[in-house]
Design an enzyme around this catalytic site. Structure first.
Site, PDB file in Angstrom:
ATOM      1  N   VAL A  76       0.860  -1.182   0.000  1.00 50.87           N
ATOM      2  CA  VAL A  76       0.000   0.000   0.000  1.00 50.87           C
ATOM      3  C   VAL A  76       0.891   1.224   0.000  1.00 50.87           C
ATOM      4  CG1 VAL A  76      -1.963  -1.069   1.176  1.00 50.87           C
ATOM      5  CG2 VAL A  76      -0.170   0.041   2.518  1.00 50.87           C
ATOM      6  N   SER A  77       0.395   2.320  -0.585  1.00 51.65           N
ATOM      7  CA  SER A  77       1.118   3.583  -0.503  1.00 51.65           C
ATOM      8  C   SER A  77       0.862   4.175   0.871  1.00 51.65           C
ATOM      9  CB  SER A  77       0.639   4.552  -1.593  1.00 51.65           C
ATOM     10  OG  SER A  77      -0.670   5.006  -1.308  1.00 51.65           O
ATOM     11  N   THR A  78       1.595   5.223   1.219  1.00 54.62           N
ATOM     12  CA  THR A  78       1.440   5.841   2.538  1.00 54.62           C
ATOM     13  C   THR A  78       0.070   6.466   2.702  1.00 54.62           C
ATOM     14  OG1 THR A  78       2.484   7.840   1.656  1.00 54.62           O
ATOM     15  CG2 THR A  78       3.895   6.278   2.827  1.00 54.62           C
ATOM     16  N   GLU A 128      -2.732   4.995   1.662  1.00 57.81           N
ATOM     17  CA  GLU A 128      -3.728   3.933   1.714  1.00 57.81           C
ATOM     18  C   GLU A 128      -3.608   3.141   3.008  1.00 57.81           C
ATOM     19  OE1 GLU A 128      -2.674   1.719  -1.704  1.00 57.81           O
ATOM     20  OE2 GLU A 128      -3.707   3.030  -3.107  1.00 57.81           O
TER      21      GLU A 128
END
Length: 243
Positions: free
Chosen positions: A10-12, A14
């Site tokens: 996940v990105s930061t 999400e």
């Protein structure tokens, strides 16, 4: 029984790592796959090196599992070159890739073809987004706005306005720096003077020759805005002198 590694990223911005992993475990159970281990990273898709991805690749090299399963291709990474490099490495380890949502399985010829095509589209999407962001910065700069939210010594950045406000305490030393230099002082000596006076830098660093040089050569102090100088599309535009 086929042994698999489950990978989620996940990105930061999400927070759906747990959801991804739940779906992956459900998929493995439905297909009768043996889960060797789970791997999870929190980072952007453009970042090639991640702790759990690196750990997973080491385990792949040790033949700990037969296949890696992820939700989507861009959960691995968005760079085509990086993704294909990973795929080639896994191929040398006799480890396949499978992406649940896109129904891609690199153990099949059709899966390999779609994998290459979709990875190209994923990188196109990332580069297109970066180009739009860059264009936005260029437009703001050409309109006379300042786009570096960190500001510059002598000014404070007004968040949300794209403008700078003179910092009176710092402005005093900006003028001193120029006067000292015009009087023949070296940049090294000017930096030492500021250190001796306990003058803080803009970002809490140390005064040295390079920080003095950046101030002396910054066109912002005469009312110009510079963007991307040294790059192909760099430019400098004149604006109202805000000093």
């Amino acid at each position: 029984m086929l042994r698999v590694a489950l990978y989620a990223r996940v990105s930061t911005r999400e927070q759906d790592t747990d959801n991804q992993m739940f779906r992956l475990k459900e998929f493995a159970q439905r297909r009768g796959l043996e889960v060797y281990d789970t791997y999870m990273d929190v980072c952007s898709g453009a970042k090639a090196h991640r702790p759990d991805l690196d750990r997973m690749m080491k385990d792949a090299k040790m033949h700990c599992f037969d296949k890696i399963v992820a939700i989507k291709l861009d959960r691995m990474m968005r760079s085509v070159s990086n993704l294909l490099t990973v795929c080639d490495q896994l191929k040398s380890y006799n480890v396949d890739l499978e992406f649940v949502d896109q129904q891609i399985d690199t153990s099949t010829p059709a899966g390999k073809m779609f994998f290459t095509m979709l990875s190209a589209f994923a990188e196109f999407e990332r580069e297109n987004l970066a180009e739009r962001v860059t264009f936005g910065y260029e437009q703001k700069t050409k309109e006379g706005n300042y786009t570096n939210c960190n500001g510059v010594f002598g000014y404070d950045y007004l968040v949300g306005k794209g403008k700078l406000k003179v910092n009176k305490n710092e402005a005093i030393y900006v003028k001193k720096i120029f006067h000292w230099y015009l009087d023949g002082e070296s940049m090294v000596k000017i930096a030492k003077k500021l250190k001796d006076l306990n003058v803080p830098t803009k970002r809490g660093g140390h005064w040295n020759q390079s920080t003095i040089y950046s101030i002396l050569t910054n066109p912002l102090y005469i009312g110009n805005v510079r963007y991307g100088v040294g790059r192909k599309n760099g430019f400098e535009v004149s604006g109202k002198n805000i000093t």
